[in-house]
Each structure stands twice: as structure tokens, then as C-alpha cells.
Motif scaffolding. Structure first.
Motif, PDB file in Angstrom:
ATOM      1  N   VAL A   1       0.980  -1.240  -0.070  1.00  0.00           N
ATOM      2  CA  VAL A   1       0.159   0.067  -0.085  1.00  0.00           C
ATOM      3  C   VAL A   1       0.781   1.105  -0.038  1.00  0.00           C
ATOM      4  O   VAL A   1       0.799   2.341  -0.788  1.00  0.00           O
ATOM      5  CB  VAL A   1      -0.956  -0.010   1.263  1.00  0.00           C
ATOM      6  N   LEU A   2       2.010   1.309   0.738  1.00  0.00           N
ATOM      7  CA  LEU A   2       2.987   2.469   0.742  1.00  0.00           C
ATOM      8  C   LEU A   2       3.586   2.727  -0.364  1.00  0.00           C
ATOM      9  O   LEU A   2       4.086   3.665  -0.616  1.00  0.00           O
ATOM     10  CB  LEU A   2       3.667   2.315   2.186  1.00  0.00           C
ATOM     11  N   GLN A   3       4.159   1.729  -0.831  1.00  0.00           N
ATOM     12  CA  GLN A   3       5.196   1.744  -1.861  1.00  0.00           C
ATOM     13  C   GLN A   3       4.726   1.283  -3.297  1.00  0.00           C
ATOM     14  O   GLN A   3       5.650   2.090  -4.158  1.00  0.00           O
ATOM     15  CB  GLN A   3       6.435   0.587  -1.551  1.00  0.00           C
ATOM     16  N   ARG A   4       3.703   1.021  -3.762  1.00  0.00           N
ATOM     17  CA  ARG A   4       3.159   0.815  -5.121  1.00  0.00           C
ATOM     18  C   ARG A   4       2.771   1.948  -5.754  1.00  0.00           C
ATOM     19  O   ARG A   4       1.520   2.451  -5.403  1.00  0.00           O
ATOM     20  CB  ARG A   4       2.335  -0.271  -4.840  1.00  0.00           C
ATOM     21  N   ARG A   5       3.714   2.489  -6.431  1.00  0.00           N
ATOM     22  CA  ARG A   5       3.282   3.765  -7.100  1.00  0.00           C
ATOM     23  C   ARG A   5       2.125   3.712  -7.905  1.00  0.00           C
ATOM     24  O   ARG A   5       1.510   4.624  -8.299  1.00  0.00           O
ATOM     25  CB  ARG A   5       4.450   3.987  -7.936  1.00  0.00           C
ATOM     26  N   GLN A   6       1.947   2.429  -8.572  1.00  0.00           N
ATOM     27  CA  GLN A   6       0.855   2.238  -9.608  1.00  0.00           C
ATOM     28  C   GLN A   6      -0.471   2.295  -9.095  1.00  0.00           C
ATOM     29  O   GLN A   6      -1.682   2.179  -9.657  1.00  0.00           O
ATOM     30  CB  GLN A   6       1.128   1.072 -10.396  1.00  0.00           C
ATOM     31  N   LEU A   7      -0.518   2.165  -7.846  1.00  0.00           N
ATOM     32  CA  LEU A   7      -1.760   1.962  -6.823  1.00  0.00           C
ATOM     33  C   LEU A   7      -2.568   3.446  -7.037  1.00  0.00           C
ATOM     34  O   LEU A   7      -2.107   4.288  -6.300  1.00  0.00           O
ATOM     35  CB  LEU A   7      -1.609   1.465  -5.334  1.00  0.00           C
ATOM     36  N   VAL A   8      -3.663   3.338  -7.634  1.00  0.00           N
ATOM     37  CA  VAL A   8      -4.612   4.619  -7.820  1.00  0.00           C
ATOM     38  C   VAL A   8      -5.535   4.709  -6.862  1.00  0.00           C
ATOM     39  O   VAL A   8      -6.096   5.731  -6.258  1.00  0.00           O
ATOM     40  CB  VAL A   8      -5.079   5.006  -9.184  1.00  0.00           C
ATOM     41  N   ASN A   9      -6.086   3.671  -6.419  1.00  0.00           N
ATOM     42  CA  ASN A   9      -7.337   3.516  -5.533  1.00  0.00           C
ATOM     43  C   ASN A   9      -7.364   2.061  -4.928  1.00  0.00           C
ATOM     44  O   ASN A   9      -7.148   1.091  -5.297  1.00  0.00           O
ATOM     45  CB  ASN A   9      -8.558   4.010  -6.088  1.00  0.00           C
ATOM     46  N   LEU A  10      -7.632   2.309  -3.509  1.00  0.00           N
ATOM     47  CA  LEU A  10      -7.701   0.875  -2.884  1.00  0.00           C
ATOM     48  C   LEU A  10      -9.204   0.966  -2.469  1.00  0.00           C
ATOM     49  O   LEU A  10      -9.891   1.750  -1.827  1.00  0.00           O
ATOM     50  CB  LEU A  10      -6.737   0.890  -1.380  1.00  0.00           C
ATOM     51  N   PHE A  11      -9.624  -0.300  -2.819  1.00  0.00           N
ATOM     52  CA  PHE A  11     -11.025  -0.619  -2.240  1.00  0.00           C
ATOM     53  C   PHE A  11     -11.143  -1.278  -0.944  1.00  0.00           C
ATOM     54  O   PHE A  11     -10.317  -2.497  -0.735  1.00  0.00           O
ATOM     55  CB  PHE A  11     -12.000  -1.377  -3.343  1.00  0.00           C
ATOM     56  N   VAL A  12     -11.682  -0.689   0.022  1.00  0.00           N
ATOM     57  CA  VAL A  12     -11.580  -1.440   1.504  1.00  0.00           C
ATOM     58  C   VAL A  12     -13.049  -2.083   1.785  1.00  0.00           C
ATOM     59  O   VAL A  12     -14.051  -1.385   1.672  1.00  0.00           O
ATOM     60  CB  VAL A  12     -11.223  -0.470   2.412  1.00  0.00           C
ATOM     61  N   LEU A  13     -13.070  -3.463   1.652  1.00  0.00           N
ATOM     62  CA  LEU A  13     -14.146  -4.199   1.960  1.00  0.00           C
ATOM     63  C   LEU A  13     -14.686  -4.387   3.320  1.00  0.00           C
ATOM     64  O   LEU A  13     -13.833  -4.734   3.978  1.00  0.00           O
ATOM     65  CB  LEU A  13     -14.109  -5.545   0.992  1.00  0.00           C
ATOM     66  N   ILE A  14     -16.201  -4.120   3.461  1.00  0.00           N
ATOM     67  CA  ILE A  14     -16.628  -4.346   4.759  1.00  0.00           C
ATOM     68  C   ILE A  14     -17.761  -5.203   4.693  1.00  0.00           C
ATOM     69  O   ILE A  14     -18.726  -5.102   4.000  1.00  0.00           O
ATOM     70  CB  ILE A  14     -16.963  -3.129   5.278  1.00  0.00           C
ATOM     71  N   ASP A  15     -18.007  -6.162   5.609  1.00  0.00           N
ATOM     72  CA  ASP A  15     -19.033  -7.103   5.675  1.00  0.00           C
ATOM     73  C   ASP A  15     -20.319  -6.186   6.002  1.00  0.00           C
ATOM     74  O   ASP A  15     -20.307  -5.624   7.059  1.00  0.00           O
ATOM     75  CB  ASP A  15     -18.823  -8.157   6.352  1.00  0.00           C
ATOM     76  N   ILE A  16     -21.484  -6.132   5.267  1.00  0.00           N
ATOM     77  CA  ILE A  16     -22.423  -5.095   5.617  1.00  0.00           C
ATOM     78  C   ILE A  16     -23.014  -5.708   6.754  1.00  0.00           C
ATOM     79  O   ILE A  16     -23.884  -4.853   7.379  1.00  0.00           O
ATOM     80  CB  ILE A  16     -23.353  -5.186   4.332  1.00  0.00           C
ATOM     81  N   ARG A  17     -23.011  -6.993   7.186  1.00  0.00           N
ATOM     82  CA  ARG A  17     -23.924  -7.316   8.346  1.00  0.00           C
ATOM     83  C   ARG A  17     -23.360  -7.253   9.612  1.00  0.00           C
ATOM     84  O   ARG A  17     -24.027  -7.233  10.517  1.00  0.00           O
ATOM     85  CB  ARG A  17     -23.793  -8.974   8.245  1.00  0.00           C
TER      86      ARG A  17
END
Ligand code: GTP
Ligand code: MG
Length: 206
Positions: free
Chosen positions: A100-116
Motif C-alpha cells: 500500500v505504501l510503496q506501490r506507485r501504480q496503486l491509484v485507489n484501494l477498495f476497502v471491503l466491509i461485510d455489511i452484516r
């Protein structure tokens, strides 16, 4: 956006070993078993593309999938899975955070949360860490098929409200179900919009 082609590229144990062709990438993260791999398959419309499992802790490497020859989807291992040994948990945590910190190509991180579920400490700590590290992210609530519409909305509102104590501006969010294909259009359009913005900026710089 149409996904015409989705192919597995590479599984990497470290960020240094990830593809280095500078294509933009979108990574999916969240607690083990939250439905990261299933969501990726649903978005790509390809059942067995990312490996899923009813047993948590299935994904242990950084997995790249090339989409339309233009951008990557990245399936990451889940965080906070207590049944792995302490050494494995620590190693995975290190792998995720370094990526997450070093990957220059990463434009967006999707953080998944269980809706329940009620807000969980491990997600909250991760989200706060993203904020402190200035990493752009979007929340995706998963498994919406498991609740009625009213209950799903109430849980989402409660979750977003719970972030307000530390977050002045709330991150964008989507509601999804891999089972019922909910959220596919919205999430793919969101990615397409970011990809188009990136193309515009890079053409202005040329
Ligand atoms: P790890 O790789 O172990 O971290 O898990 P993951 O987050 O990739 O989860 P995975 O996609 O493997 O799914 C875990 C379990 O949840 C599987 O049994 C899936 O069938 C189930 N699941 C995932 N998404 C949904 C969904 O939208 N609805 C329902 N009902 N079940 C889902
Ligand atoms: Mg997985």
C-alpha cells in the motif's frame, strides 16, 4: 465500462516482484473472508478468476489481473485473520502495508466491509492508518444479499456515521453483492472515470 478481457497475470510475494509496466491498478483489501476474491470475479464476470474459499485465509499473495490490457485489479490477502500463526499474520500485515505504501501504480484501494457486522476494530484501525498515510480509498460493503434492503441501508448509515468522530470528510462508498451482482455497474463506472482522468492528466503532461 465493458470488461472485454480479464486475465490472471502474476502472484507476487513482495511488492518488488509485482508487474512493472506502469499500468494503473486498483486493489481490494479487507478482513479475511469478507468477499474480496468473489467481488473481483463478479466485477470481471469470470467465476474462477480469483480463487475464493469458504475457509478464511485463502489469498496469501499479491495477485494481479490484467483488465482490457489497460489496467490491473489486485487481489490482496485478508488482514487480521487470527487462525494463521502469529508469524504468518505479521508477514501478511507487512506485505499488505508495504504494498500500500510503496506501490506507485496503486491509484485507489477498495476497502471491503461485510455489511452484516457492527464496525470492527481491525477495519477501523486499518482505515485510520490509510488516512494517516494519505492513501486514497473507497469503501465497498459486501454480501448485501444477506440482509433486507432496509437493514442494509441502516447498517451502511451506521457505519459511515461511526467514522465521523475522526473523519471530517467521509470516503466514497458502494454497496455490493457478488451473489446477486449488486454494485457492478457503479464500481466499474467509478474505475473508468478515474482511468479517464488519469489519461487526461498524462496527455496534458506530454
Ligand atoms: P480471503 O482470500 O480468505 O481473505 O477471503 P476473501 O475476502 O477473498 O473472500 P472470498 O471471496 O473467498 O469469499 C469468502 C466466502 O464468502 C465464500 O464462501 C463466498 O462464497 C462468500 N461470499 C463472498 N461474497 C459473497 C456475497 O456477495 N454474498 C454471499 N451470500 N456470500 C458471499
Ligand atoms: Mg481471497
Amino acid at each position: 465500462m465493458d470488461i472485454k478481457k480479464a486475465e490472471f497475470t502474476l502472484s507476487s510475494p513482495t511488492v518488488q516482484m509485482c508487474p512493472n509496466d506502469n499500468k494503473p491498478e486498483y486493489a481490494f483489501i479487507g478482513r479475511s473472508n469478507v468477499g474480496k476474491s468473489s467481488l473481483i470475479n463478479m466485477l470481471c464476470n469470470r467465476k474462477g478468476l480469483a480463487k475464493t474459499s469458504a475457509t478464511p485465509g485463502k489469498t496469501l499473495l499479491i495477485n494481479h489481473f490484467i483488465i482490457n490490457n489497460e489496467w490491473y485489479i489486485v487481489d490482496l490477502p485478508g488482514y487480521g485473520f487470527a487462525k494463521h500463526s502469529k508469524t504468518v499474520v505479521k508477514k501478511l500485515d507487512q506485505m499488505i502495508r508495504t504494498y500500500v505504501l510503496q506501490r506507485r501504480q496503486l491509484v485507489n484501494l477498495f476497502v471491503l466491509i461485510d455489511i452484516r457486522h457492527e464496525p470492527q476494530k481491525v477495519d477501523r484501525e486499518f482505515i485510520d492508518w490509510l488516512g494517516e498515510s494519505s492513501i486514497p480509498f473507497t469503501i465497498i460493503f459486501t454480501k448485501a444479499d444477506k440482509l433486507t434492503g432496509g437493514k442494509a441501508k441502516a447498517n451502511v448509515d451506521a457505519y459511515m456515521n461511526s467514522l465521523k468522530d475522526r473523519w471530517e470528510e467521509l470516503p466514497p462508498y458502494y454497496i455490493s453483492s457478488a451473489e446477486k451482482k449488486i454494485g457492478r455497474e457503479e464500481i466499474l463506472n467509478y474505475i473508468e472515470q478515474i482511468n479517464n482522468e488519469l489519461k487526461e492528466t498524462s496527455s496534458q503532461q506530454e
